[in-house]
Design a protein around this motif. Structure first.
Motif, short mmCIF file in Angstrom:
data_model
loop_
_atom_site.label_atom_id
_atom_site.label_comp_id
_atom_site.label_asym_id
_atom_site.label_seq_id
_atom_site.Cartn_x
_atom_site.Cartn_y
_atom_site.Cartn_z
N LEU A 81 35.17 28.37 46.47
CA LEU A 81 35.09 29.60 45.70
C LEU A 81 33.82 29.56 44.86
O LEU A 81 33.50 28.52 44.29
N LEU A 82 33.11 30.69 44.78
CA LEU A 82 32.01 30.83 43.83
C LEU A 82 32.37 31.99 42.93
O LEU A 82 32.50 33.13 43.38
N VAL A 83 32.55 31.69 41.64
CA VAL A 83 32.89 32.70 40.66
C VAL A 83 31.58 33.25 40.08
O VAL A 83 30.79 32.51 39.50
N VAL A 84 31.36 34.54 40.28
CA VAL A 84 30.20 35.22 39.74
C VAL A 84 30.62 35.75 38.37
O VAL A 84 31.40 36.69 38.28
N ASN A 85 30.12 35.08 37.32
CA ASN A 85 30.60 35.37 35.98
C ASN A 85 29.46 35.45 34.95
O ASN A 85 29.35 34.62 34.07
N PRO A 86 28.60 36.48 35.07
CA PRO A 86 27.52 36.62 34.09
C PRO A 86 28.07 36.62 32.66
O PRO A 86 29.09 37.23 32.37
N GLY A 87 27.39 35.88 31.80
CA GLY A 87 27.83 35.79 30.41
C GLY A 87 29.11 35.00 30.24
O GLY A 87 29.69 34.98 29.16
N GLY A 88 29.58 34.34 31.29
CA GLY A 88 30.82 33.58 31.22
C GLY A 88 32.07 34.43 31.36
O GLY A 88 33.19 33.92 31.26
N TYR A 89 31.92 35.73 31.64
CA TYR A 89 33.07 36.64 31.73
C TYR A 89 33.92 36.35 32.96
O TYR A 89 33.42 36.24 34.08
N ILE A 90 35.23 36.23 32.70
CA ILE A 90 36.21 36.11 33.78
C ILE A 90 37.40 37.00 33.42
O ILE A 90 38.08 36.77 32.42
N GLY A 91 37.63 38.03 34.23
CA GLY A 91 38.72 38.96 33.98
C GLY A 91 40.03 38.48 34.59
O GLY A 91 40.10 37.43 35.24
N ASP A 92 41.07 39.27 34.38
CA ASP A 92 42.42 38.89 34.82
C ASP A 92 42.52 38.69 36.33
O ASP A 92 43.13 37.71 36.79
N SER A 93 41.95 39.59 37.12
CA SER A 93 42.03 39.44 38.58
C SER A 93 41.32 38.18 39.04
O SER A 93 41.82 37.45 39.90
N THR A 94 40.16 37.92 38.46
CA THR A 94 39.41 36.71 38.82
C THR A 94 40.17 35.46 38.40
O THR A 94 40.21 34.47 39.14
N ARG A 95 40.80 35.48 37.23
CA ARG A 95 41.63 34.34 36.79
C ARG A 95 42.75 34.06 37.80
O ARG A 95 43.04 32.91 38.12
N ARG A 96 43.36 35.14 38.30
CA ARG A 96 44.43 34.99 39.29
C ARG A 96 43.88 34.36 40.57
O ARG A 96 44.50 33.49 41.17
N GLU A 97 42.70 34.78 40.97
CA GLU A 97 42.08 34.23 42.18
C GLU A 97 41.71 32.75 41.98
O GLU A 97 41.89 31.94 42.89
N ILE A 98 41.21 32.41 40.80
CA ILE A 98 40.89 31.01 40.50
C ILE A 98 42.16 30.16 40.55
O ILE A 98 42.17 29.08 41.15
N ALA A 99 43.23 30.65 39.94
CA ALA A 99 44.49 29.91 39.95
C ALA A 99 45.00 29.73 41.38
O ALA A 99 45.49 28.65 41.75
N TYR A 100 44.86 30.77 42.19
CA TYR A 100 45.29 30.69 43.59
C TYR A 100 44.46 29.64 44.33
O TYR A 100 44.99 28.81 45.06
N THR A 111 28.66 30.71 38.59
CA THR A 111 27.26 31.06 38.45
C THR A 111 26.77 30.86 37.01
O THR A 111 25.58 30.69 36.80
N HIS A 112 27.69 30.88 36.06
CA HIS A 112 27.34 30.73 34.65
C HIS A 112 28.38 29.83 33.97
O HIS A 112 29.55 29.82 34.38
N PRO A 113 27.97 29.13 32.91
CA PRO A 113 28.93 28.29 32.18
C PRO A 113 30.09 29.11 31.65
O PRO A 113 29.95 30.29 31.34
N VAL A 114 31.23 28.45 31.54
CA VAL A 114 32.44 29.11 31.02
C VAL A 114 32.78 28.46 29.68
O VAL A 114 32.90 27.23 29.60
N ASP A 115 32.92 29.26 28.64
CA ASP A 115 33.24 28.75 27.30
C ASP A 115 34.70 28.42 27.16
O ASP A 115 35.57 29.13 27.67
N GLY A 116 34.98 27.33 26.49
CA GLY A 116 36.32 26.99 26.05
C GLY A 116 37.37 26.87 27.14
O GLY A 116 38.52 27.14 26.90
N GLY A 117 36.99 26.49 28.34
CA GLY A 117 37.98 26.29 29.39
C GLY A 117 38.61 27.57 29.90
O GLY A 117 39.69 27.56 30.46
#
Length: 121
Positions: A81-100, A111-117
């Motif tokens: 999986l490659l999460v395209v997350n400019p500014g570290g943004y991850i929305g609810d649908s993307t979170r669900r996909e990551i968990a899956y 693509t970008h660092p993610v703050d605070g886990g």
């Protein structure tokens, strides 16, 4: 000439996940991943842009569910999986996909660092 690849010699399949509000960044990630020799699976519809296929709100809601399910099937097919997350943004649908993807033990890149886990969704 037909090319028949076996799973042993098939390039890595990467699925792109992220908000379609970042449509241009998703397209750029597709370009870079393809140039790196990977097969790219990505969102195919941007429901945030007007189109006759989802002009009717009821039809749009139905299509969103179909697309969400289809994206999970793309994750099934992908090696990573490659999460395209400019500014570290991850929305609810993307979170669900990551968990899956995590439930399937798929490697995940961002693509970008993610703050605070925040990516633990």
């Amino acid at each position: 000439m037909q090319h028949t690849a076996t799973s042993a010699d098939r390039p890595t399949i990467v699925v792109l996940c992220g908000s379609t509000r970042f449509w241009n960044q998703l397209a750029e990630a597709t370009l870079y991943e393809t140039a790196a020799g990977r097969i790219v699976l990505a969102p195919g519809c941007n429901l945030k842009q007007p189109h006759p296929l989802w002009a009717d709100p009821v039809q749009a809601d139905r299509l969103k569910q179909v697309l969400d399910d289809l994206h999970l099937q793309k994750i099934d097919l992908a090696h990573e999986l490659l999460v395209v997350n400019p500014g570290g943004y991850i929305g609810d649908s993307t979170r669900r996909e990551i968990a899956y993807a995590r439930s399937l033990n798929k490697p995940i890149r961002y693509t970008h660092p993610v703050d605070g886990g925040d990516d633990r969704g």
